[in-house]
Motif scaffolding. Structure first.
Motif, PDB file in Angstrom:
ATOM      1  N   ARG A 169       0.834  -1.211   0.000  1.00 41.82           N
ATOM      2  CA  ARG A 169       0.000   0.000   0.000  1.00 41.82           C
ATOM      3  C   ARG A 169       0.868   1.261   0.000  1.00 41.82           C
ATOM      4  N   LEU A 185      -6.138   2.273  -6.337  1.00 40.43           N
ATOM      5  CA  LEU A 185      -6.529   0.864  -6.407  1.00 40.43           C
ATOM      6  C   LEU A 185      -7.155   0.555  -7.765  1.00 40.43           C
ATOM      7  N   THR A 217     -10.683  -4.440  -7.209  1.00 40.95           N
ATOM      8  CA  THR A 217     -10.277  -3.479  -6.181  1.00 40.95           C
ATOM      9  C   THR A 217     -10.537  -4.061  -4.795  1.00 40.95           C
ATOM     10  N   LEU A 225      -7.531  -6.210  -3.963  1.00 44.46           N
ATOM     11  CA  LEU A 225      -6.370  -5.374  -3.656  1.00 44.46           C
ATOM     12  C   LEU A 225      -6.503  -4.718  -2.288  1.00 44.46           C
ATOM     13  N   SER A 226      -7.691  -4.233  -1.974  1.00 40.06           N
ATOM     14  CA  SER A 226      -7.923  -3.612  -0.676  1.00 40.06           C
ATOM     15  C   SER A 226      -7.730  -4.620   0.458  1.00 40.06           C
TER      16      SER A 226
END
Length: 94
Positions: free
Chosen positions: A22, A32, A43, A46-47
């Motif tokens: 991050r 993102l 997304t 990824l988060s």
């Protein structure tokens, strides 16, 4: 955030890997959504990865790291690999 403020190096937990990814993404000013589009990754995935979710698929994690310009180096414990801006690698045993 200047690149020097990011603690690159030894990672011991999923949370540390996610935080590093991050910070690197933000340092490169990537959203993102941008990373998602470049790697065909959601997304949401990824988060969750950046938040240290332990169930993240390793293949997707490695893909996300490649998109961010990061790589994974596996080495025996106690061995330090030092890299220079020239790209040369010097090994040092601790």
């Amino acid at each position: 955030m200047p690149q020097n403020d990011i603690a690159y190096g030894k990672i011991q937990t999923v949370e540390e890997l996610g935080r590093l990814a991050r910070a690197h993404r933000k340092q490169r000013r990537l959203t993102l959504e941008t990373v998602s589009g470049l790697g065909n990754l959601s997304t949401r995935f990824l988060s969750e990865f950046e938040r240290g979710r332990e169930t993240a698929e390793i293949g997707k994690v490695l893909k996300a790291l490649r998109i961010l310009g990061l790589e994974v180096i596996i080495q025996p414990r106690g061995q330090v690999v030092l890299t220079h801006r020239t790209g040369k690698i010097h090994e040092k045993t601790t």
